[in-house]
Design a protein around this motif. Structure first.
Motif, PDB file in Angstrom:
ATOM      1  N   ILE A   1      34.431 -17.015 -19.582  1.00 21.62           N
ATOM      2  CA  ILE A   1      35.655 -17.777 -19.420  1.00 21.62           C
ATOM      3  C   ILE A   1      36.812 -16.846 -19.749  1.00 21.62           C
ATOM      4  O   ILE A   1      36.838 -16.235 -20.820  1.00 21.62           O
ATOM      5  CB  ILE A   1      35.643 -19.002 -20.356  1.00 21.62           C
ATOM      6  CG1 ILE A   1      34.464 -19.899 -19.986  1.00 21.62           C
ATOM      7  CG2 ILE A   1      36.964 -19.750 -20.280  1.00 21.62           C
ATOM      8  CD1 ILE A   1      34.188 -20.993 -20.997  1.00 21.62           C
ATOM      9  N   ASN A   2      37.754 -16.722 -18.827  1.00 16.64           N
ATOM     10  CA  ASN A   2      38.875 -15.811 -19.009  1.00 16.64           C
ATOM     11  C   ASN A   2      39.988 -16.497 -19.794  1.00 16.64           C
ATOM     12  O   ASN A   2      40.460 -17.563 -19.415  1.00 16.64           O
ATOM     13  CB  ASN A   2      39.392 -15.347 -17.643  1.00 16.64           C
ATOM     14  CG  ASN A   2      40.164 -14.070 -17.723  1.00 16.64           C
ATOM     15  OD1 ASN A   2      40.216 -13.425 -18.757  1.00 16.64           O
ATOM     16  ND2 ASN A   2      40.780 -13.698 -16.620  1.00 16.64           N
ATOM     17  N   ILE A   3      40.388 -15.879 -20.902  1.00  9.44           N
ATOM     18  CA  ILE A   3      41.417 -16.433 -21.774  1.00  9.44           C
ATOM     19  C   ILE A   3      42.507 -15.386 -21.960  1.00  9.44           C
ATOM     20  O   ILE A   3      42.220 -14.223 -22.257  1.00  9.44           O
ATOM     21  CB  ILE A   3      40.824 -16.830 -23.137  1.00  9.44           C
ATOM     22  CG1 ILE A   3      39.708 -17.860 -22.942  1.00  9.44           C
ATOM     23  CG2 ILE A   3      41.904 -17.370 -24.064  1.00  9.44           C
ATOM     24  CD1 ILE A   3      38.926 -18.166 -24.180  1.00  9.44           C
ATOM     25  N   VAL A   4      43.760 -15.805 -21.785  1.00  7.10           N
ATOM     26  CA  VAL A   4      44.906 -14.931 -22.011  1.00  7.10           C
ATOM     27  C   VAL A   4      45.425 -15.249 -23.409  1.00  7.10           C
ATOM     28  O   VAL A   4      45.661 -16.411 -23.736  1.00  7.10           O
ATOM     29  CB  VAL A   4      46.004 -15.160 -20.952  1.00  7.10           C
ATOM     30  CG1 VAL A   4      47.162 -14.235 -21.177  1.00  7.10           C
ATOM     31  CG2 VAL A   4      45.425 -14.973 -19.559  1.00  7.10           C
ATOM     32  N   MET A   5      45.582 -14.202 -24.256  1.00  8.06           N
ATOM     33  CA  MET A   5      45.910 -14.432 -25.657  1.00  8.06           C
ATOM     34  C   MET A   5      47.037 -13.535 -26.143  1.00  8.06           C
ATOM     35  O   MET A   5      47.262 -12.460 -25.599  1.00  8.06           O
ATOM     36  CB  MET A   5      44.680 -14.153 -26.521  1.00  8.06           C
ATOM     37  CG  MET A   5      43.558 -15.093 -26.283  1.00  8.06           C
ATOM     38  SD  MET A   5      42.139 -14.701 -27.293  1.00  8.06           S
ATOM     39  CE  MET A   5      41.276 -13.604 -26.218  1.00  8.06           C
ATOM     40  N   MET A   6      47.713 -14.002 -27.191  1.00 13.42           N
ATOM     41  CA  MET A   6      48.708 -13.206 -27.883  1.00 13.42           C
ATOM     42  C   MET A   6      48.244 -13.078 -29.334  1.00 13.42           C
ATOM     43  O   MET A   6      47.892 -14.072 -29.968  1.00 13.42           O
ATOM     44  CB  MET A   6      50.086 -13.870 -27.828  1.00 13.42           C
ATOM     45  CG  MET A   6      51.154 -13.038 -28.469  1.00 13.42           C
ATOM     46  SD  MET A   6      52.813 -13.701 -28.274  1.00 13.42           S
ATOM     47  CE  MET A   6      52.720 -15.174 -29.267  1.00 13.42           C
ATOM     48  N   PHE A   7      48.233 -11.841 -29.844  1.00 13.15           N
ATOM     49  CA  PHE A   7      47.779 -11.558 -31.197  1.00 13.15           C
ATOM     50  C   PHE A   7      48.910 -11.014 -32.048  1.00 13.15           C
ATOM     51  O   PHE A   7      49.816 -10.360 -31.543  1.00 13.15           O
ATOM     52  CB  PHE A   7      46.665 -10.494 -31.183  1.00 13.15           C
ATOM     53  CG  PHE A   7      45.365 -10.999 -30.688  1.00 13.15           C
ATOM     54  CD1 PHE A   7      44.433 -11.505 -31.565  1.00 13.15           C
ATOM     55  CD2 PHE A   7      45.057 -10.964 -29.341  1.00 13.15           C
ATOM     56  CE1 PHE A   7      43.224 -11.972 -31.115  1.00 13.15           C
ATOM     57  CE2 PHE A   7      43.853 -11.428 -28.873  1.00 13.15           C
ATOM     58  CZ  PHE A   7      42.927 -11.928 -29.765  1.00 13.15           C
ATOM     59  N   ASN A   8      48.825 -11.242 -33.349  1.00 14.71           N
ATOM     60  CA  ASN A   8      49.673 -10.569 -34.317  1.00 14.71           C
ATOM     61  C   ASN A   8      48.900  -9.337 -34.735  1.00 14.71           C
ATOM     62  O   ASN A   8      47.904  -9.442 -35.448  1.00 14.71           O
ATOM     63  CB  ASN A   8      49.961 -11.470 -35.509  1.00 14.71           C
ATOM     64  CG  ASN A   8      50.878 -10.812 -36.516  1.00 14.71           C
ATOM     65  OD1 ASN A   8      50.850  -9.609 -36.716  1.00 14.71           O
ATOM     66  ND2 ASN A   8      51.680 -11.630 -37.169  1.00 14.71           N
ATOM     67  N   VAL A   9      49.338  -8.172 -34.291  1.00 16.13           N
ATOM     68  CA  VAL A   9      48.585  -6.944 -34.524  1.00 16.13           C
ATOM     69  C   VAL A   9      48.568  -6.574 -36.004  1.00 16.13           C
ATOM     70  O   VAL A   9      47.558  -6.131 -36.530  1.00 16.13           O
ATOM     71  CB  VAL A   9      49.170  -5.781 -33.685  1.00 16.13           C
ATOM     72  CG1 VAL A   9      48.450  -4.489 -33.962  1.00 16.13           C
ATOM     73  CG2 VAL A   9      49.109  -6.119 -32.212  1.00 16.13           C
ATOM     74  N   GLY A  10      49.690  -6.761 -36.701  1.00 13.82           N
ATOM     75  CA  GLY A  10      49.769  -6.400 -38.112  1.00 13.82           C
ATOM     76  C   GLY A  10      48.823  -7.190 -38.993  1.00 13.82           C
ATOM     77  O   GLY A  10      48.254  -6.681 -39.949  1.00 13.82           O
ATOM     78  N   ARG A  11      48.640  -8.454 -38.678  1.00  7.64           N
ATOM     79  CA  ARG A  11      47.783  -9.311 -39.505  1.00  7.64           C
ATOM     80  C   ARG A  11      46.439  -9.602 -38.848  1.00  7.64           C
ATOM     81  O   ARG A  11      45.603 -10.275 -39.418  1.00  7.64           O
ATOM     82  CB  ARG A  11      48.492 -10.610 -39.815  1.00  7.64           C
ATOM     83  CG  ARG A  11      49.748 -10.339 -40.604  1.00  7.64           C
ATOM     84  CD  ARG A  11      50.303 -11.608 -41.132  1.00  7.64           C
ATOM     85  NE  ARG A  11      51.546 -11.310 -41.814  1.00  7.64           N
ATOM     86  CZ  ARG A  11      51.812 -11.719 -43.017  1.00  7.64           C
ATOM     87  NH1 ARG A  11      50.953 -12.447 -43.662  1.00  7.64           N
ATOM     88  NH2 ARG A  11      52.959 -11.423 -43.577  1.00  7.64           N
TER      89      ARG A  11
END
Length: 105
Positions: A27-37
């Motif tokens: 299942i393809n999911i587009v995500m945004m991450f907080n890289v620092g945490r």
């Protein structure tokens, strides 16, 4: 911001097959991450042609929807080349300039 193919081999209408991924089915999911945490901030499942984009391009839709919560907070967003487009960059820059003008007034 990036996309991920979550491994899934069961029966599901939106299961995708991508040959060059380590997990070919999923299942393809587009995500945004907080890289620092190192945690996920927001996500949207890609539903192929059934993704309701409100009349804008798919790339613009994903970027605008995923970044709604942080727009105007002076944070940097690192994106994959798949999410890059000149019209989107110009639109986001214009929105940032308008926000700065409102704050300075």
């Amino acid at each position: 911001m990036d996309e991920q193919l979550s491994a899934f081999r069961g029966r599901y209408r939106f299961r995708m097959y991508i040959t060059n991924k380590p997990t070919e089915y999923g299942i393809n999911i587009v995500m945004m991450f907080n890289v620092g945490r190192n945690y996920k901030v927001n996500k949207i499942q890609y539903l192929d042609s059934l993704t309701k984009t409100k009349g804008i391009s798919l790339v613009s839709y994903f970027v605008e929807e995923l970044t709604k919560r942080i727009q105007g907070t002076n944070r940097n967003i690192r994106i994959d080349d798949w999410f890059t487009s000149l019209p989107l960059s110009e639109k986001l820059l214009m929105q940032a300039n308008e926000l700065n003008n409102c704050r300075n007034s």
